[in-house]
Design a protein around this motif. Sequence first.
Motif, PDB file in Angstrom:
ATOM      1  N   PHE A  69     -11.074  19.118  27.718  1.00 53.49           N
ATOM      2  CA  PHE A  69     -11.455  18.038  28.808  1.00 53.49           C
ATOM      3  C   PHE A  69     -12.908  17.722  28.614  1.00 53.49           C
ATOM      4  O   PHE A  69     -13.763  18.250  28.251  1.00 53.49           O
ATOM      5  CB  PHE A  69     -11.436  18.523  30.349  1.00 53.49           C
ATOM      6  N   TYR A 122      -6.029  16.327  35.463  1.00 55.33           N
ATOM      7  CA  TYR A 122      -5.266  17.430  35.103  1.00 55.33           C
ATOM      8  C   TYR A 122      -4.884  18.070  36.607  1.00 55.33           C
ATOM      9  O   TYR A 122      -3.784  18.634  36.645  1.00 55.33           O
ATOM     10  CB  TYR A 122      -6.148  18.419  34.377  1.00 55.33           C
ATOM     11  N   SER A 151     -11.146  13.673  33.751  1.00 54.87           N
ATOM     12  CA  SER A 151     -10.104  14.074  33.138  1.00 54.87           C
ATOM     13  C   SER A 151      -9.750  15.536  33.914  1.00 54.87           C
ATOM     14  O   SER A 151      -8.543  16.010  33.759  1.00 54.87           O
ATOM     15  CB  SER A 151     -10.548  14.518  31.616  1.00 54.87           C
ATOM     16  N   LEU A 152     -10.603  16.148  34.495  1.00 54.85           N
ATOM     17  CA  LEU A 152     -10.418  17.438  35.197  1.00 54.85           C
ATOM     18  C   LEU A 152      -9.515  16.839  36.512  1.00 54.85           C
ATOM     19  O   LEU A 152      -8.683  17.627  36.913  1.00 54.85           O
ATOM     20  CB  LEU A 152     -11.510  18.008  35.960  1.00 54.85           C
ATOM     21  N   TRP A 180      -6.221  27.322  33.590  1.00 51.52           N
ATOM     22  CA  TRP A 180      -6.575  27.174  31.964  1.00 51.52           C
ATOM     23  C   TRP A 180      -6.564  28.270  31.377  1.00 51.52           C
ATOM     24  O   TRP A 180      -6.246  28.493  30.381  1.00 51.52           O
ATOM     25  CB  TRP A 180      -7.715  25.970  31.794  1.00 51.52           C
TER      26      TRP A 180
END
Length: 395
Positions: free
Chosen positions: A148, A157, A153-154, A20
């Motif tokens: 996030f 991803y 959600s991490l 990221w």
Amino acid sequence: MRKVVLAYSGGLDTSVAIKWIKETYDIEVIAFCADLGQGEELDNVREKALMTGASKVYVEDVREEFVRDYVFPMFRANAFYENNYLLGTSIARPLIAKKQIEIAVKENADFVAHGATGKGNDQVRFELGCYALKPDIKIIAPWREWPFKSRQSLIEYSLKHGIPVTATKDKPYSTDRNALHISYEGGILEDPWLEPTDDMWTLMTAPEKAPNKPRYIEINYANGNPVGIDGVAMTPYDLLSKMNSIAGENGVGRIDIVENRYVGIKSRGVYETPGGTCLHAAHRAVESITMDREVLHLRDSLIVKYAEMVYYGYWFSPERLALQTFIDVTQKNVTGTARLKLYKGSCLVVGRKSPVSLYDAGLATFEEEDVYDQTDAAGFIKLNALRLKNAKINK
């Protein structure tokens, strides 16, 4: 190209952070992993960071430095946070920040980064340490910036981008391990009523499954520091590791608490600190026969403040350094041996001795002696009662 040194653990948050940060800031990411005694957690950590997008990886063995220069000074202060937490995560952060800044200077990096959330204590600890050591450093904190909203959600991803992580939807715990402890947060632990599952624990045998025979152990101290077990001299890290093994086998050192974070949020944390629990008990035992009463009481009055400094992230502050100087002076004669009895989760002090002991059996005995004139106590009591007689309480 601009550079950032990321404090990297190989876990979910920092693994996602490499990709990221690189994409968001168009910046070279250098990963730094401190070997604080995580053990197998560091297997393939270098390869994992490179595969995820790091341009370079530093993995530094700081185990002895961590225990000698961070854990043991804190233990000399007998520091607990809120009477329970032995500060296992807190005390590791200043050392990580110190090494991170050293690498940033070496690499001529303008930025450092961490994977701490915007709700927690670690963001404060990392950043206060970095600013104290390099005031002009710039900090990237992904959790305070990225889109996030949860660990779930991490995980999604990481799966989408092929980033290998150990966290799963069934076990989304946030863990932190080093030579002193391992902590667990998140998942079912966010309900303070639910008991942790048996498969969560790492360092310790369940007390009910521990040996049926007590384990006796002697811990040797010199100037406030543990220096040996059962008369065998050891380095700080080796000694703490040995104590973790012995205490863990006997089910000693689990706590389950709701603590007050520095940012004002109550948080449930579960910790395994087997060796540290025993060393605290042993240290107290040796202090009890070697420290003057008023010095001991004065030091004890400062434990809460000292623990807050560590917990909040002020390890490099002038007040902590000044307080450490005083504490270390009080430890000059804390030399001797404590004998512990470990049994199914309990740690009992059953003996203590010292070549510089202040304990006088002749004075303390209930048997006949000719050292202490008990009639002197009457005058002592009357003098101390004067202000109480004149206080006019309940009259």
